[in-house]
Design an enzyme around this catalytic site. Structure first.
Site, PDB file in Angstrom:
ATOM      1  N   SER A   1    -125.845  16.200  53.808  1.00 36.94           N
ATOM      2  CA  SER A   1    -127.026  15.166  54.364  1.00 36.94           C
ATOM      3  C   SER A   1    -127.159  15.522  56.003  1.00 36.94           C
ATOM      4  O   SER A   1    -128.225  15.666  56.312  1.00 36.94           O
ATOM      5  CB  SER A   1    -127.001  13.928  54.088  1.00 36.94           C
ATOM      6  N   LYS A   2    -125.985  15.379  56.471  1.00 35.31           N
ATOM      7  CA  LYS A   2    -126.188  15.500  57.921  1.00 35.31           C
ATOM      8  C   LYS A   2    -126.517  16.991  58.580  1.00 35.31           C
ATOM      9  O   LYS A   2    -127.116  17.294  59.554  1.00 35.31           O
ATOM     10  CB  LYS A   2    -124.932  14.929  58.615  1.00 35.31           C
TER      11      LYS A   2
ATOM     12  N   ALA B   1    -118.524  18.614  56.746  1.00 30.61           N
ATOM     13  CA  ALA B   1    -119.937  18.544  56.348  1.00 30.61           C
ATOM     14  C   ALA B   1    -120.667  18.277  55.162  1.00 30.61           C
ATOM     15  O   ALA B   1    -121.624  17.713  55.028  1.00 30.61           O
ATOM     16  CB  ALA B   1    -120.508  19.919  56.821  1.00 30.61           C
ATOM     17  N   ALA B   2    -119.540  18.271  53.900  1.00 25.57           N
ATOM     18  CA  ALA B   2    -120.132  17.957  52.831  1.00 25.57           C
ATOM     19  C   ALA B   2    -120.477  16.723  52.426  1.00 25.57           C
ATOM     20  O   ALA B   2    -119.728  15.668  53.153  1.00 25.57           O
ATOM     21  CB  ALA B   2    -119.085  18.500  51.523  1.00 25.57           C
TER      22      ALA B   2
ATOM     23  N   CYS C   1    -118.310   5.940  58.233  1.00 23.77           N
ATOM     24  CA  CYS C   1    -118.842   4.777  57.515  1.00 23.77           C
ATOM     25  C   CYS C   1    -118.036   3.856  57.171  1.00 23.77           C
ATOM     26  O   CYS C   1    -118.128   3.216  55.873  1.00 23.77           O
ATOM     27  CB  CYS C   1    -119.803   5.272  56.186  1.00 23.77           C
TER      28      CYS C   1
ATOM     29  N   ASP D   1    -109.402  23.492  57.049  1.00 22.75           N
ATOM     30  CA  ASP D   1    -109.106  22.158  57.423  1.00 22.75           C
ATOM     31  C   ASP D   1    -109.548  22.216  58.703  1.00 22.75           C
ATOM     32  O   ASP D   1    -109.554  22.950  59.757  1.00 22.75           O
ATOM     33  CB  ASP D   1    -107.513  22.253  57.729  1.00 22.75           C
TER      34      ASP D   1
END
Lengths: 152, 301
Positions: free
Chosen positions: B115-116, B111-112, B231, B161
């Site tokens: 933004s999402k 998650a870090a 990405c 993890d």
């Protein structure tokens, strides 16, 4: 360790907030308490349907800290309490920029010493400590703009 | 931008329009923001942009997204108050593809910096349950700061993890796995990612991504959906990961999805045509890969 506040504890906290900031806060969601045995107790607001069964590092948002009976809202807590709080100080946009860059600002009007909700127009900036004709900055470092402003 | 030979050879094989791809990567990243509707409406942010004489326009695929086509400083009072999030326009797409609803039980596995996560919380209107996980201690701090700033109050942050989520069998309605990757899509803001690129590195990342997707899939309820995104551009980190999952989990179905207003391309292999590739030259964005997988009942089990 977080502990869910019971309904009466939540109601009592909201009553204390409303007394301290002369506000009419009504809020949905759970209040969770952390560091209850320390001098400063942190209160979190959680609006999820239920607390998931996972080992959590953080739950919801930090709403306020209670230190020796004084309630010190976070920026988000202040935004909830915000517009209805009579115990607030209204600043212009230039002063708001100083506050959000971590600087103290002069008091626009004389106030009793204590914590006040800081507003600029419709925006709630968080909290400031009024002391001796100054508003002592309470904006956390992680929330300050990097732009530098000279002290006014 | 220095392009190593290995990178060029690999990507020429991958894309018939390699030259357009590289030309697009050489352009500086176009700035964009997402209005945080948990705090303010779009009009409030537009009013602020107008006051600052900023040239802005809507991002066609994200109703809360705005292109900022001026040199305006975005680290402002409004930003620190959480009214908008500075976010790459293509990174808004995975959360839209996930399509979360207010009552959902959602996991954002990597998650870090958030933004999402904060976008998902916004789409969920701060209701339901959103677990945001991050393995790195340092990155958890950034995640928490952004959650707080966004006022995303339905989020629980965990630090483990991602592979460890395998034990949370059938727990979540929707899972987003925006996997760690070789980041080629971000070359427009950091050209070093191309210098770091190597076949060896993408194979290592691909192995990790396969473990993560198996864990993410396992944590999903029957009927639930998983968004896998990166990405980056390599087949090993994208189509190969999806093919691996489809082979391992017979009941997993790759689903077609559309994001209106966005030009997309199909996945590169026959089995992954329903996945989506986003090329920088098509929408003036970063490169992205997104696949939507549904967990169905295994009829043969």
């Amino acid at each position: 360790m977080l502990r869910k506040l019971k309904k009466e504890e939540k109601d009592s906290l909201i009553e204390d907030i409303n007394l301290q900031y002369e506000s009419c806060l009504e809020i949905e969601g759970l209040f969770l308490s952390k560091d209850e045995k320390r001098e400063s107790k942190k209160i979190f607001l959680y609006t999820g349907e239920r607390i998931p069964d996972v080992p959590a590092e953080w739950t919801g948002i930090h709403f306020c800290t209670i230190r020796e009976g004084t309630i010190i809202p976070s920026i988000e807590g202040a935004q909830y309490i915000g517009q209805t709080a009579k115990k607030g100080i209204d600043l212009d946009y230039e002063q708001a920029k100083y506050v959000m860059s971590g600087r103290d600002v002069d008091m626009p009007e004389e106030k009793e010493k204590g914590y006040y909700i800081l507003r600029s127009g419709d925006d709630v900036l968080g909290i400031g400590l009024a002391d001796n004709k100054k508003i002592i900055n309470q904006t956390p470092k992680s929330r300050r703009t990097m732009q530098q402003y000279r002290t006014i | 931008m220095g392009i190593n030979k290995e990178f060029e050879q690999y990507h020429r094989r991958l894309f018939s329009d390699y030259d357009e791809f590289i030309e697009a990567l050489r352009k500086p990243a176009r700035k964009s923001i997402r209005v945080n509707t948990l705090k303010v409406d779009r009009e409030r942010v537009e009013e602020f942009l107008k006051k600052n004489n900023a040239a802005y326009s809507p991002i066609t695929w994200c109703q809360d997204g705005l292109w900022i086509d001026s040199d305006m400083e975005l680290d402002t009072v409004e930003h620190q108050l959480g009214y908008y999030y500075i976010q790459n326009s293509s990174s808004m797409i995975p959360s839209l593809a996930l399509d979360p609803y207010p009552g959902d039980y959602v996991l954002d596995m990597c998650a870090a910096p958030g933004s999402k996560t904060t976008h998902i919380a916004q789409l969920m209107e701060n209701k339901g349950v959103l677990v945001a996980n991050e393995a790195s201690f340092v990155r958890v701090r950034a995640l928490v700061i952004n959650i707080q700033k966004a006022g995303a109050s339905n989020v629980t942050v965990t630090r483990r993890d991602g592979v460890g989520f395998e034990r949370y069998n059938q727990r979540f309605d929707k899972v987003l796995l925006d996997a760690p990757c070789s980041d080629i899509g971000t070359a427009r803001k950091n050209s070093q990612v191309i210098a770091r690129w190597s076949i060896d590195r993408i194979h290592k990342l691909s192995n990790l991504q396969k473990k993560l997707i198996a864990s993410a899939y396992n944590s999903l309820n029957t009927g639930g959906s998983l968004i896998y995104s990166t990405c980056t551009t390599s087949r090993e980190e994208n189509e190969d990961v999806i093919e691996y999952l489809l082979k391992e989990k017979r009941e997993a179905i790759l689903e077609k999805f559309e994001i209106p207003g966005l030009k997309t391309r199909e996945g590169l292999t026959n089995k992954t045509r329903k996945a989506v590739r986003i090329m920088p030259q098509d929408n003036d964005t970063e490169s992205y890969f997104i696949a939507k997988i549904r967990k169905t009942v295994d009829q043969n089990a």
